[in-house]
Design an enzyme around this catalytic site. Structure first.
Site, mmCIF file in Angstrom:
data_model
loop_
_atom_site.group_PDB
_atom_site.id
_atom_site.type_symbol
_atom_site.label_atom_id
_atom_site.label_comp_id
_atom_site.label_asym_id
_atom_site.label_seq_id
_atom_site.Cartn_x
_atom_site.Cartn_y
_atom_site.Cartn_z
ATOM 1 N N HIS A 1 4.731 1.178 4.032
ATOM 2 C CA HIS A 1 3.347 0.870 3.647
ATOM 3 C C HIS A 1 2.361 1.303 4.728
ATOM 4 C CE1 HIS A 1 2.539 -3.428 5.496
ATOM 5 N NE2 HIS A 1 3.227 -2.675 6.322
ATOM 6 N N ASP B 1 -6.833 -6.413 2.868
ATOM 7 C CA ASP B 1 -7.007 -6.783 4.278
ATOM 8 C C ASP B 1 -8.150 -6.010 4.933
ATOM 9 O OD1 ASP B 1 -6.083 -4.319 5.417
ATOM 10 O OD2 ASP B 1 -4.045 -5.059 5.621
ATOM 11 N N HIS C 1 -6.129 -0.906 8.369
ATOM 12 C CA HIS C 1 -5.156 0.016 8.975
ATOM 13 C C HIS C 1 -5.322 1.405 8.358
ATOM 14 C CE1 HIS C 1 -3.560 -4.116 8.532
ATOM 15 N NE2 HIS C 1 -3.202 -3.966 9.793
ATOM 16 N N ASP D 1 -9.575 -0.395 4.417
ATOM 17 C CA ASP D 1 -8.345 -0.943 4.995
ATOM 18 C C ASP D 1 -8.603 -1.330 6.449
ATOM 19 O OD1 ASP D 1 -5.602 -1.445 5.581
ATOM 20 O OD2 ASP D 1 -4.972 0.213 4.312
ATOM 21 N N HIS E 1 0.802 -1.222 0.000
ATOM 22 C CA HIS E 1 0.000 0.000 0.000
ATOM 23 C C HIS E 1 0.836 1.274 0.000
ATOM 24 C CE1 HIS E 1 -4.427 1.098 1.136
ATOM 25 N NE2 HIS E 1 -4.027 1.686 0.024
ATOM 26 N N ASP F 1 -7.254 -1.882 0.083
ATOM 27 C CA ASP F 1 -6.333 -2.872 0.643
ATOM 28 C C ASP F 1 -7.163 -4.118 0.925
ATOM 29 O OD1 ASP F 1 -4.755 -4.455 2.390
ATOM 30 O OD2 ASP F 1 -3.691 -2.689 3.125
ATOM 31 N N GLU G 1 -1.895 -5.245 -1.663
ATOM 32 C CA GLU G 1 -1.572 -6.144 -0.549
ATOM 33 C C GLU G 1 -2.042 -7.593 -0.748
ATOM 34 O OE1 GLU G 1 0.503 -5.443 1.768
ATOM 35 O OE2 GLU G 1 0.540 -3.250 1.965
ATOM 36 N N ASP H 1 -2.790 3.646 7.899
ATOM 37 C CA ASP H 1 -1.633 3.968 7.059
ATOM 38 C C ASP H 1 -1.285 5.452 7.090
ATOM 39 O OD1 ASP H 1 -1.646 1.297 6.438
ATOM 40 O OD2 ASP H 1 -2.408 1.541 4.398
#
Length: 309
Positions: free
Chosen positions: A140, A233, A125, A123, A100, A231, A276, A127
């Site tokens: 990332h 995830d 996260h 996401d 990412h 992303d 990712e 980031d």
């Protein structure tokens, strides 16, 4: 049905923003899984530009805790140039990573094309770590801080090209699906008053209300272009296990599809990152599930709906 236009695919076989190998295989695996056919099935033409060039790596590419800033920054600069060339043709641009960190390049391009573009970031996260808040030094986990130029992040070696790039405003980004956010990132999100929906929020409000709030906040009059940074995830590990930093309890595939369909229906979704995917971190079943889920979300962002096609 007449063609909806052309999708420009830009591959970024890049793993330098984090330590695990395999995420650089994402573009190849998605292409081999039928990416071109999936796009054409939604009545789009395909222009595959290939993969962006990666700069050479050096052993001394460390600045304090930050790992590989020149390698990441150089890759993002090359990606910025590639995306900007395609988006100026009015093609839909699909960036396939890669980790990412590359969003610092793709989103710099869309903002240079139109500084009012708003960002939907799916996401686990946020980031948005800076050099001062990161615990790992993996870039990332930092692309949003570069885009916003927090704590002068653009002065890092490798990112000098961003000096004159438009700065992403805090009210032009919204997060959906967060569930693993560092303490320093929480402070930034609060201080910048950034719209962020955790999975607790999604569970409490429902995805329909979440998307109503996102669109009202980012694009109330529907006039702004939209970039989706996905992303994998952000989606629950049941559907996307082949990823480097999985966090259980993510968005269902139905919720992910609802987000993508809502964005397509605005008529303003113009570009998208898919990042990712790491086929080295799962078995064959998990790889196929991750690829199929990713393709389904791409198709939905390009116009596929449950009842129409």
């Amino acid at each position: 049905m007449a063609s909806r236009g052309t999708v420009s695919i830009v591959g970024v076989p890049f793993s330098g923003g984090q330590p695990r190998g395999g995420v650089d295989l994402g573009p190849k695996y998605l292409r081999d899984a039928g990416l071109h056919d999936a796009i054409r099935a939604q009545n789009w033409d395909v222009r595959d530009t290939g993969d962006v060039a990666l700069p050479p790596q050096t052993d001394d590419d460390v600045l304090g805790i930050a790992k590989k800033p020149r390698y990441v920054g150089g890759t993002c600069e090359n990606l910025r140039d590639a995306v900007l060339a395609e988006i100026k043709t009015d093609n839909f641009v699909l960036v396939v990573g890669g980790d990412h960190s590359i969003a610092a390049g793709s989103i710099s391009a869309v903002l240079e094309n139109d500084p009012e573009t708003c960002i939907v970031w799916i996401d686990a996260h946020s980031d948005i770590n800076t050099i001062d808040t990161t615990h790992t030094g993996n870039i990332h986990g930092m692309p949003v801080s570069f885009l916003m130029n927090l704590t002068n992040m653009r002065s890092l070696p490798g990112f000098e090209w961003m000096a004159n790039s438009p700065v992403l405003r805090p009210d032009r980004i919204a997060y959906i699906g967060l569930r693993d956010v560092d303490e320093g990132e929480k402070v930034i999100l609060r201080e910048k008053n950034i719209l962020a929906f955790s999975m607790n929020d999604v569970d409490r409000l429902g995805i329909v209300k979440v998307m109503e709030n996102v669109m009202q906040h980012l694009n109330a009059d529907g006039s702004r272009r939209i970039h989706l940074s996905l992303d994998v995830d952000g989606i629950d590990t049941l559907h996307t296990p082949a990823t480097g930093t999985p966090v259980p309890g993510g968005l269902s595939l139905r919720e992910g599809r609802y987000i993508c369909e809502t964005l397509f229906q605005t008529g303003q979704l113009k570009s998208m990152d898919v990042v990712e995917i790491n086929p080295q971190l799962s078995d064959q079943q998990g790889i196929e599930s991750t690829l199929n889920s990713s393709l389904l979300l791409i198709k939905t962002a390009l116009g596929r709906s449950l009842l129409k096609n």
